[in-house]
Design an enzyme around this catalytic site. Structure first.
Site, PDB file in Angstrom:
ATOM      1  N   ASP A  11      19.103  10.489 -17.768  1.00  0.00           N
ATOM      2  CA  ASP A  11      17.754  10.595 -18.294  1.00  0.00           C
ATOM      3  C   ASP A  11      17.791  10.092 -19.743  1.00  0.00           C
ATOM      4  OD1 ASP A  11      15.074  11.059 -18.648  1.00  0.00           O
ATOM      5  OD2 ASP A  11      15.086  13.033 -17.720  1.00  0.00           O
TER       6      ASP A  11
HETATM    7  C1  BGC Z   1      11.852  11.692 -18.352  1.00  0.00           C
HETATM    8  C2  BGC Z   1      12.114  10.800 -17.147  1.00  0.00           C
HETATM    9  C3  BGC Z   1      11.576   9.422 -17.406  1.00  0.00           C
HETATM   10  C4  BGC Z   1      12.221   8.855 -18.653  1.00  0.00           C
HETATM   11  C5  BGC Z   1      11.775   7.446 -18.988  1.00  0.00           C
HETATM   12  C6  BGC Z   1      12.358  11.042 -19.635  1.00  0.00           C
HETATM   13  O1  BGC Z   1      11.959  11.798 -20.733  1.00  0.00           O
HETATM   14  O2  BGC Z   1      12.456  12.942 -18.172  1.00  0.00           O
HETATM   15  O3  BGC Z   1      11.514  11.367 -16.008  1.00  0.00           O
HETATM   16  O4  BGC Z   1      11.820   8.591 -16.306  1.00  0.00           O
HETATM   17  O5  BGC Z   1      11.882   9.722 -19.751  1.00  0.00           O
HETATM   18  O6  BGC Z   1      10.445   7.415 -19.364  1.00  0.00           O
END
Ligand code: BGC
Length: 715
Positions: free
Chosen positions: A276
């Site tokens: 993530d």
């Molecule tokens: C989120 C993800 C997301 C990523 C990119 C993160 O903060 O938890 O679900 O895909 O950001 O935007």
């Protein structure tokens, strides 16, 4: 002979569970039949038989890559045209991975896209065939914007309705979650690589970067992981995102048991794991060795530190080779090097996807309560309605975090009710504080529709502010508004918006009807209006439990860095405690009525590797066509381990004309009855009696039969 035919059919049903169950091809009865899903364009799963040639190609390429070139594939390299990229390599003809969110449409960073109802709303359709079309549409829009990886679906179990990102996921139940997640991935991967996130046990927002979730092996295997396993094994998902949190003492991105042993080892996952964003990676050596293939969105721990770690012997180069192999395997198997996406503005947010968003919103509406036939509001019997509440005319499509989408338009409930009014006079009282004149309008109308609920200020991803909900109740202002309107107008209908369960003490008994519309997407207002006026017969069923009070649920701790997830939450928790829910898991009313009869098992005893066909007759006993969801639950008699009173095992939508009866066929495999035996680290099917129960909700199961399993094994 008949028995043979029957068991063959049941075998086919076992294999094609959804197709057999979903008799209406995924459509609600009141909606037009859409065309077939387009021919696959990209999805080759894992190469559709060409895997050996892809592996050979990688065998040839890897030795020609320098360490730096290999490590360069293992981290993001920033944002271009709203897409998160890796660097690829022009010299080696390796295309960049180009990624975008997300679960309800293509991410806002890329500009305008179709905003579908949120995943929780789509969970309420209990319609995997429809979800496959949503996955396909979002995948198509990602490709049309030049992307090749879609950062969806979110398949984290809704452990508690106060989780800020509840709306991004489908369900509190692993079987239902798996069915929806598999469908989405299959659809999306016709165009791009899907990404199952956030692996694993990610369901608290406020402490998501720091919370250590302690969870015993059985709970992990049976509740928090099965749907991840299914998107890997049944849908060939190309990528998985590790979660921010820790599980049993290890950050998910450096969690060897989760990544290396379970995902890549036991389940045979052939794709890549990415972290993530930003705080999702915490280390160089531990992450690489655990099996994290890509650090996103840029190199903090990978890049130079990873090259150095290999050079000084802390990370074997074979670890790097494995990661690059996984990335290249996805790249070549999905043809990313051949099918470089061409931006195509015609596809994005066009009329076809708007029609799909509308269809989904219709099927997602759950009619929770309908006293004295308050609904539908038949145009031939109603002269005027008052539409009340600020939310009635506020675009409200969900979180403004990473799942945010910027649609071309958003139809509010008020606009929808006006669009579909016909002869009905629609009075707008789109505010939360009423004047004396408003009160008179409400009292004089034939019905009052109060639109209340939650917004992105109340729940969402914590990076943008909201985070977890502070309460399951509506705001005092909204509760007061409902009570005031109900005091003026007997036919008060409450339309709720929000991403998960809402408690209703103090006002639920005072209103005539309650409808859960969730965050219904860009076309939501039209769908709500069609249901209210009776043009669409509601068929949504709750994918989560609505309890009477928050105290009926396990505690939600969102301010501690150490949380334990027990085996029980949602309907299983309430069943076990003998607590009556307000609206049970699986509940959803219709404007017609259904009767369940004639439950039959193809056999009463199966072997521990066998399967049984289950059939049930469903009759539409009311005056209009409608769709119901037949749900099959199983209870256990004499298990040697602690088991839920009931577990959902399969379900099927059935659409019926008035008076019509259909036989719904479902299938149950012995493997579906297994529990995870921690001592032997294996799934075990016990030779005991199972009670098979069928009906339209987890608390309305009129039919019951007994199934025995003979012998015991490890499936
Ligand atoms: C989120 C993800 C997301 C990523 C990119 C993160 O903060 O938890 O679900 O895909 O950001 O935007």
């Amino acid at each position: 002979m008949r028995r043979f035919l029957l068991s063959s059919l049941f075998f086919v049903c076992t294999v094609l569970l959804t197709a057999c169950g979903d008799d209406d091809g995924g459509q609600g009865s009141a909606t037009p039949t859409p065309g077939p899903i387009a021919t696959p364009t990209v999805n080759l799963g894992f190469c559709d038989g060409a895997l050996p040639s892809v592996e050979a190609r990688i065998d040839d390429l890897l030795p020609r890559m320098t360490l730096a070139e290999k490590v360069a594939q293992m981290h993001g390299s920033g944002l271009t045209d709203g897409l998160w990229e890796t660097s690829g390599s022009e010299a080696l003809a390796i295309p960049k991975l180009r990624m975008t969110d997300g679960p309800r449409g293509v991410g806002v960073l890329t500009g305008v896209s179709t905003a579908f109802p949120v995943a929780m709303a789509r969970g309420a359709t209990w319609n995997p065939a429809l979800e496959e079309r949503v996955g396909e549409a979002i995948g198509k829009e990602v490709a049309a914007k030049g992307g090749n990886v879609l950062l969806a679906p979110t398949i984290n179990i809704l452990r508690h309705p106060r989780w800020g990102r509840a709306q991004e996921t489908y369900s509190e139940d692993p079987l239902h979650m798996g069915d929806m997640g598999v469908a989405f991935v299959r659809g999306a991967q016709r165009h791009v690589v899907a990404n199952a996130k956030h692996y694993a046990a990610n369901s608290i927002e406020d402490v998501r970067f720091s919370v250590d979730v302690s969870v015993d092996q059985r709970t992990l295997r049976e509740i928090y992981l099965p749907h991840f396993r299914r998107v890997v094994q049944e849908a060939n998902v190309g990528s998985v995102m590790s979660a921010y949190n820790l599980v049993n003492g290890l950050y998910c991105a450096e969690n060897g048991p989760l990544l290396g042993e379970i995902l890549k080892g036991e389940w045979g996952f052939l794709g890549f794991v990415e972290s993530d964003w930003v705080l999702g990676t915490r280390s160089t050596v531990a992450s690489a060795i655990a099996g994290l293939d890509i650090e996103m969105p840029g190199p903090i721990f990978y890049g130079d530190p990873l090259v150095a770690a290999v050079e000084n012997g802390d990370v074997p180069e074979s670890v790097i080779d494995d990661a690059v192999r996984a990335i290249l395997r996805v790249t070549f198997c999905f043809g990313l090097d051949e099918n470089s996406p061409t931006p195509d503005p015609e596809i994005v947010a066009g009329t076809a996807h708007a029609a799909l968003a509308l269809d989904v919103a219709r099927q997602a509406v759950v009619l929770l309560e309908n006293r004295n036939g308050a609904l539908p509001l038949r145009r031939d019997r109603i002269e005027s309605i008052a539409v009340i509440g600020a939310l009635a005319d506020t675009p409200n499509i969900g979180d403004t975090g990473s799942s945010n989408v910027n649609p071309p338009h958003i139809v509010t409930p008020l606009q929808g009710l006006q669009n579909h009014a016909g002869s009905v006079l629609v009075h707008s009282v789109a505010k939360d504080i009423l004047t004396t004149a408003d009160e008179a309008t409400i009292a004089d109308a034939d019905a009052a529709i109060v639109v209340v609920g939650l917004t992105a200020d109340d729940e969402g991803e914590n990076t943008v502010g909201a985070g977890d909900r502070i309460t399951m109740d509506l705001s005092d202002e909204h509760q007061q508004l409902i009570k005031s309107v109900a005091g003026l107008q007997a036919r008060t209908i409450v339309v709720l918006e929000g991403g998960s369960a809402i408690t209703m003490q103090g006002w639920q008994s005072e209103v005539a009807a309650i409808l859960m519309a969730w965050y219904p997407g860009q076309e939501g207002g039209n769908a709500i209006a069609e249901v209210l006026y009776g043009d669409v017969n509601p068929a949504g069923h709750l994918p989560i439990t609505f309890p009477k009070a928050e105290s009926d649920l396990p505690e939600f701790i969102n301010d501690s860095n150490a949380v334990t997830y027990g085996y029980y939450h949602g309907y299983r928790y309430l069943d076990r405690a003998g607590t009556e829910p307000l609206y049970p898991f699986g509940h959803g009313l219709s404007y017609t009525t259904f009767e369940y009869s004639n439950l039959q098992l193809s056999t009463n005893t199966i072997k521990d590797d066998g399967a049984v066909g289950v059939s049930v007759d469903v009759t539409n006993t009311g005056p209009i066509a409608g769709t119901d969801v037949a749900q099959l639950y199983v209870g256990y008699d004499g298990s040697r381990v602690d088991r839920a009173i009931l577990d959902l095992k399969t379900f099927a939508r059935v659409s019926l004309e008035p008076g019509q009866t259909k036989t719904v066929r479902m299938a149950l495999r012995a493997n579906d009855l297994a529990f995870y035996d921690v001592e032997s680290a294996a799934w075990v099917v016990e030779p005991i009696s199972y009670s098979v129960q069928v009906g339209p909700s987890s608390r309305n199961l009129p039919l019951r039969a007994t199934l025995r399993v003979s012998g015991a094994s490890n499936p």
